[in-house]
Design a protein around this motif. Structure first.
Motif, short mmCIF file in Angstrom:
data_model
loop_
_atom_site.label_atom_id
_atom_site.label_comp_id
_atom_site.label_asym_id
_atom_site.label_seq_id
_atom_site.Cartn_x
_atom_site.Cartn_y
_atom_site.Cartn_z
N UNK A 143 11.13 39.31 3.77
CA UNK A 143 10.58 40.54 4.33
C UNK A 143 10.30 40.42 5.83
N UNK A 144 9.74 39.28 6.24
CA UNK A 144 9.38 39.12 7.65
C UNK A 144 10.20 38.03 8.34
N UNK A 145 10.58 36.99 7.60
CA UNK A 145 11.39 35.92 8.19
C UNK A 145 12.47 35.49 7.20
N UNK A 163 13.91 18.86 7.23
CA UNK A 163 12.96 18.81 8.34
C UNK A 163 12.88 20.20 8.98
N UNK A 164 11.68 20.79 8.98
CA UNK A 164 11.49 22.11 9.57
C UNK A 164 10.94 21.94 10.98
N UNK A 165 11.80 22.10 11.96
CA UNK A 165 11.41 21.90 13.35
C UNK A 165 10.77 23.15 13.97
N UNK A 166 10.67 24.24 13.19
CA UNK A 166 10.08 25.48 13.71
C UNK A 166 8.58 25.55 13.45
N UNK A 167 8.09 24.85 12.43
CA UNK A 167 6.66 24.86 12.14
C UNK A 167 6.12 23.45 12.29
N UNK A 201 13.26 25.30 0.84
CA UNK A 201 13.39 26.35 1.84
C UNK A 201 12.78 25.89 3.15
N UNK A 202 13.60 25.91 4.19
CA UNK A 202 13.24 25.42 5.50
C UNK A 202 13.49 26.54 6.51
#
Length: 195
Positions: A79-81, A128-132, A168-169
């Motif tokens: 919905x948002x991202x 690896x989630x480099x956005x958060x 989910x990343x």
């Protein structure tokens, strides 16, 4: 005014359009909790270094030459991202009870990160989630979501153990650049593997 905009374009060269598919038979897995920090190059945005917590290691899982691992990342609209579901399909083989125990532990673990080598030579990090979070507080992780094994029926039937990891990343898998050559990159990662 839109909240998100396109910021870059691409014009791929031969290295991108003629890239070999598939993965090498070696995969490095480790618990996200054991990753003390990581480094992202400011220009290329590649993962250029990882630092493990004291007395923690990477674990190398090796398959056969003709039965290799594979990964994919699938866009998950929200919905948002939007997120990317990182999926690593492992083809494993075990003979001793300790090897079976290692696979059981893998299937019970949460928040795993994986570094794989593509047949094109580049290394890629999944999970690896480099956005958060930030480089000193890694976020993301994969966990086992499917698995199967069989004795087969015929003498030459497949006896591998298939395990899929996913999570989910916020971003696609990230390209790694730990050293100038494949040999040196393998040496870099092997130095972090449990003895």
């Amino acid at each position: 005014m839109p909240c998100n905009t396109i910021t870059l374009g691409i014009n791929p060269g031969c290295a991108a359009t003629n890239k070999k598919g598939g993965l090498n038979k070696r995969v490095y897995l480790f618990d996200k909790a054991n990753l003390a920090s990581y480094t992202i190059d400011g220009t290329s945005k590649k993962l250029t270094g990882i630092t493990m917590e004291s007395s923690t290691y990477l674990y190398k899982f090796i398959s056969k030459d003709n039965m290799r691992h594979a990964y994919r990342a699938e866009l998950v609209p929200g919905e948002t991202v939007n997120t990317w579901n990182h999926i690593l399909d492992l083809v494993l083989y075990a003979d001793t009870q300790l090897e079976y125990n290692a696979i059981n532990a893998l299937c019970d673990a949460n928040e795993i990160l994986a570094i794989v080598q593509r047949n094109s030579g580049e290394f890629v990090c999944l999970g690896l989630d480099t956005e958060i979070g930030n480089t000193a507080e890694p976020e993301g992780g994969l966990r086992a979501t499917a698995g199967s094994t069989s004795s087969g029926i015929q003498l030459n039937d497949d006896t591998s153990i298939r395990v899929s990891l996913s999570g989910n990343i916020g971003v696609m898998p990230i390209v790694c650049y730990f050293a100038a050559t494949q040999t040196l990159e393998i040496a870099y990662l092997d130095a972090l593997v449990a003895a």
